[in-house]
Design an enzyme around this catalytic site. Sequence first.
Site, short mmCIF file in Angstrom:
data_model
loop_
_atom_site.label_atom_id
_atom_site.label_comp_id
_atom_site.label_asym_id
_atom_site.label_seq_id
_atom_site.Cartn_x
_atom_site.Cartn_y
_atom_site.Cartn_z
N ARG A 172 -38.46 75.49 -24.12
CA ARG A 172 -39.25 75.83 -22.92
C ARG A 172 -38.60 77.00 -22.15
NH1 ARG A 172 -41.85 72.34 -25.27
NH2 ARG A 172 -43.08 70.68 -24.29
N SER A 176 -46.25 67.39 -19.11
CA SER A 176 -44.89 66.93 -18.78
C SER A 176 -44.45 67.60 -17.49
CB SER A 176 -43.90 67.33 -19.86
OG SER A 176 -44.30 66.82 -21.10
N GLU A 190 -40.40 71.15 -15.40
CA GLU A 190 -40.95 72.16 -16.31
C GLU A 190 -42.06 72.89 -15.56
OE1 GLU A 190 -42.37 70.66 -20.17
OE2 GLU A 190 -43.86 72.24 -20.14
N1 EPU Z 1 -41.11 57.47 -23.75
C1 EPU Z 1 -40.94 56.30 -23.01
N2 EPU Z 1 -41.72 56.13 -21.89
C2 EPU Z 1 -42.63 57.04 -21.49
C3 EPU Z 1 -42.79 58.24 -22.22
C4 EPU Z 1 -41.99 58.43 -23.36
O1 EPU Z 1 -40.15 55.45 -23.36
O2 EPU Z 1 -43.30 56.78 -20.49
C5 EPU Z 1 -40.33 57.65 -24.98
C6 EPU Z 1 -41.23 57.42 -26.21
O3 EPU Z 1 -41.22 56.09 -26.60
C7 EPU Z 1 -40.60 58.31 -27.25
C8 EPU Z 1 -39.96 59.43 -26.45
O4 EPU Z 1 -39.90 58.98 -25.10
O5 EPU Z 1 -39.58 57.63 -27.93
C9 EPU Z 1 -40.69 60.75 -26.59
O6 EPU Z 1 -42.01 60.60 -26.09
P1 EPU Z 1 -43.21 61.59 -26.54
O7 EPU Z 1 -43.33 61.65 -28.03
O8 EPU Z 1 -44.43 61.20 -25.77
O9 EPU Z 1 -42.72 63.01 -26.12
P2 EPU Z 1 -41.99 63.59 -24.82
O10 EPU Z 1 -40.59 63.92 -25.20
O11 EPU Z 1 -42.20 62.69 -23.65
C10 EPU Z 1 -42.51 66.06 -25.42
C11 EPU Z 1 -43.09 67.27 -24.75
C12 EPU Z 1 -44.61 67.17 -24.70
C13 EPU Z 1 -45.13 67.05 -26.13
C14 EPU Z 1 -44.50 65.81 -26.77
C15 EPU Z 1 -44.88 65.65 -28.22
C16 EPU Z 1 -41.41 68.04 -23.17
C17 EPU Z 1 -41.03 68.17 -21.74
N3 EPU Z 1 -42.57 67.42 -23.41
O12 EPU Z 1 -42.79 64.94 -24.59
O13 EPU Z 1 -45.11 68.38 -24.14
O14 EPU Z 1 -46.54 66.96 -26.16
O15 EPU Z 1 -43.05 65.92 -26.72
O16 EPU Z 1 -44.18 66.57 -29.01
O17 EPU Z 1 -40.68 68.52 -24.04
C18 EPU Z 1 -45.77 69.38 -22.09
O18 EPU Z 1 -44.82 70.14 -22.22
O19 EPU Z 1 -46.55 69.44 -21.10
C19 EPU Z 1 -46.00 68.34 -23.08
C20 EPU Z 1 -46.96 67.42 -22.95
#
Ligand code: EPU
Length: 339
Positions: free
Chosen positions: A164, A236, A332
């Site tokens: 990012r 996010s 972000e």
């Molecule tokens: N998780 C939790 N609780 C929550 C949310 C997530 O425990 O409420 C845990 C999930 O169980 C999982 C891990 O966190 O093990 C990762 O969750 P997820 O796959 O939903 O991805 P993220 O890391 O929360 C990132 C990006 C998203 C992108 C997703 C999928 C960032 C800041 N965000 O989210 O990007 O869609 O991965 O690749 O890096 C965005 O930037 O606006 C965005 C939506």
Amino acid sequence: MKISENISLKTYHTFGTDVKAAYFAEYTNIDELVELLGSDLFQQQPSFHIGSGSNLLFTGDFNGLILHSAIHFIRVVSETDQKIQLEAGSGVNWDDFVEYCVQNNYFGAENLSLIPGEVGASAVQNIGAYGAEVKDIITEVHVIEIESGKPFVFSNQECRYGYRESIFKKEAKGKYIVTSVVVELSKIPVYQLGYQHLEAEVIKNGEISLKNIRETIIAIRTGKLPDPKVIGNAGSFFMNPVIPTTKFRELLATYPGMPHFTISETEEKVPAGWLIEQCGWKGKTVGNAGVHDKQALVLVNKGNATGNEIVQLANEIQKSVQEKFNILLVPEVIYVSSK
Ligand code: EPU
């Protein structure tokens, strides 16, 4: 070129807070942009360039000039049997571009399906999801230097991409406006299915194909992330923090179930959504702002939230994660104000 005065920005940003801009200018080509940059209006007013406003939070009315690109084109730059280079105008909707790539059987953009925003901002923000980042396909970013009105081309390397992150958010912040982006895609099947259970999800829906990957990712995203047309949000809200391995090991001893992603021998990335959920914020509402019940990393406008209400909620969340885990969450989302 159309310049509007005193307009509501409610439909120009996905948090949907009711703020106004004193001036709003939309240009359709580079000549119009250069003319705008040389105008008295631009020289005298504070200004801010938006894409589709999917990563912004206006903290109040914007007493200045908002710029927006309506440069809409997609063209083939070069092509071999194996690869194709496409150039897309900064105002092209990102997901329309991904759809175009998938429909034409060009491989490389599909994991980034349904990310809100426009092509120009994708290159500034280095958007990423499901194991892919736009930096993996970008070869060139075409810009106009604000001070001189002159065009420049940044190579992928010159953009200094990170998670990012890009030169346009750091050293070159506020110096250039992106006008188009060149990407290189494969005409031969290459799939990126290593993220979590992505491959299993795709197979559940049918064969491994570009169309199926796109549809699977769209289904995952719509299941977790609120539709900004229905409930205001900017995806996010925070970046996932990258912490030293030593600190990560200490935390893992206390929280053995903590999800994590190894960045290097010395660094681990921890999902901010998990940290926020552990602090008890998931699904909570404070006044008109709230934390999404299916993904704690997403802050939502419950109806009539002001930018400041959302900032306050973000500050509270930051504070509790800092207290419980000694980790500072960095937004972000970009806070925008004309002050
Ligand atoms: N998780 C939790 N609780 C929550 C949310 C997530 O425990 O409420 C845990 C999930 O169980 C999982 C891990 O966190 O093990 C990762 O969750 P997820 O796959 O939903 O991805 P993220 O890391 O929360 C990132 C990006 C998203 C992108 C997703 C999928 C960032 C800041 N965000 O989210 O990007 O869609 O991965 O690749 O890096 C965005 O930037 O606006 C965005 C939506």
